[in-house]
Design an enzyme around this catalytic site. Structure first.
Site, short mmCIF file in Angstrom:
data_model
loop_
_atom_site.label_atom_id
_atom_site.label_comp_id
_atom_site.label_asym_id
_atom_site.label_seq_id
_atom_site.Cartn_x
_atom_site.Cartn_y
_atom_site.Cartn_z
N CYS A 87 0.97 -1.13 0.01
CA CYS A 87 -0.02 -0.05 -0.07
C CYS A 87 1.00 1.25 -0.03
O CYS A 87 1.68 1.68 -1.11
CB CYS A 87 -0.89 -0.17 1.18
SG CYS A 87 -2.38 0.99 1.06
N HIS A 195 -3.60 -5.62 0.81
CA HIS A 195 -3.05 -5.99 2.02
C HIS A 195 -2.80 -7.41 2.51
O HIS A 195 -4.13 -7.91 3.12
CB HIS A 195 -3.64 -5.12 3.20
CG HIS A 195 -3.38 -3.73 3.11
ND1 HIS A 195 -2.36 -3.16 3.96
CD2 HIS A 195 -4.18 -2.71 2.60
CE1 HIS A 195 -2.52 -1.90 3.69
NE2 HIS A 195 -3.43 -1.44 2.88
N GLU A 197 -1.06 -8.69 4.92
CA GLU A 197 -0.98 -9.10 6.40
C GLU A 197 -2.58 -8.81 7.04
O GLU A 197 -2.47 -9.11 8.32
CB GLU A 197 -0.06 -7.70 6.70
CG GLU A 197 -0.68 -6.30 7.00
CD GLU A 197 -0.85 -5.54 5.81
OE1 GLU A 197 -0.76 -6.33 4.55
OE2 GLU A 197 -0.82 -4.48 5.74
#
Lengths: 224, 77
Positions: A87, A195, A197
């Site tokens: 990002c 994302h 994560e």
């Protein structure tokens, strides 16, 4: 395996990224402040996290890309250390010249915050080895400036060299050729807007992102 | 010495902000607007004797991203 997560003023996914690194490696990453001029010794993997570094002043990622620590990150990348920018981290990597192109304001003008279906285009990279080529995965996206831009010669080169790692299944932000993530020439730097994560454990609702981190760590441990 | 740096998106680079402004102008009834491109103006207050090369380097290294933007330097006495 030693990892580091870079922290800029305005980073807000740094702790999530640290949790992901620790979940798969069993070791806490070192959190490195943007004003540090050196990375700790022996770092194998560097995470450049999401957020709004320096309040997105001037351009997203522009100020962070010129911060002292990024010179150390660039040197480490040159030596072959793995660098994962997610990002805002992707924006920082393009602004710093570690990856080609730029991330423009989303084509629709809106901040896009949703789950995005992605196709794994290159499953040979250190970052994507635990996925199958052509596999569809779902990662969340949350960005205002995710519209990947590069001139057509650069885009052709990225495609030809297998450096488009991830592609959106549908156009969500106007990205050229629906590009969601790209690799550098050597294959040790990946920048991506979605994302991974945020989808690593069942409590997140999905676990599609976990294999990205597992594959990375597995490869690093095998080479250690 | 002052310099004004005009940073504009290159032709062919999508400008959603310009589009939104265009749309708003249409909404206000200004019908003669063919296109709108939005850019940035950065004003620098510089030490006397700052070289043109230095100002250009400032633009290339930080103020503009030359992948997507052009810049123009206007020196103000």
């Amino acid at each position: 395996m030693k990892s580091a997560v870079i922290v800029f003023p305005g980073s807000n996914c740094d702790r999530d990224l640290a949790v992901a690194f620790e979940a798969v490696s069993g070791e806490k990453p070192v959190m490195v402040w943007h004003r540090d001029i050196e990375l700790p010794e022996g770092i194998d993997l560097i995470g450049v996290p999401g957020g709004f570094s320096y309040g997105d002043y001037l351009r997203s990622g522009a100020m962070a890309a010129r911060s002292p620590v990024m010179q150390a990150v660039a040197k480490a990348a040159e030596r072959g250390t793995y660098v994962l920018g997610i990002c805002n981290g992707f924006q920082v990597l393009t602004e710093s010249g570690l990856l080609p192109g730029a991330l423009l304001r989303n084509a629709g003008g809106h901040f896009v915050c949703r789950d995005a279906s992605l196709t794994v285009e290159n499953a040979q990279s250190a970052f994507t080895s635990r996925y199958a080529a052509g596999e569809q995965v779902t990662f969340p996206v949350a960005h205002h400036d995710g519209n990947y831009f590069a001139d057509s010669a650069t885009l052709d080169r990225l495609e030809g060299e297998g450096r488009v790692a991830l592609r959106y299944a549908d156009s969500i932000n106007g990205s050229a050729r629906n590009i969601a993530g790209i690799l550098n020439e050597a294959g040790n730097v990946l920048g991506m807007m979605p994302h991974p994560e945020r989808v690593i454990e069942p409590a997140h609702g999905k676990t599609d992102g976990r294999r990205l981190f597992e594959g990375l760590v597995e490869g690093l441990l095998a080479n250690a | 010495m002052k310099a004004r740096i005009f940073v504009t998106l290159k032709g062919g680079v999508l400008d959603p902000q310009g589009k939104a402004i265009h749309h708003a102008l249409d909404g206000l009834g200004f019908s003669g607007v063919n296109d709108v491109r939005a850019g940035k103006l950065i004003e620098l207050d510089l030490a006397d004797g700052t070289s043109d090369d230095d100002i250009d380097a400032m633009c290339r290294k930080l103020l503009a991203n030359t992948v997507i933007e052009n810049y123009r330097i206007e020196k103000v006495a």
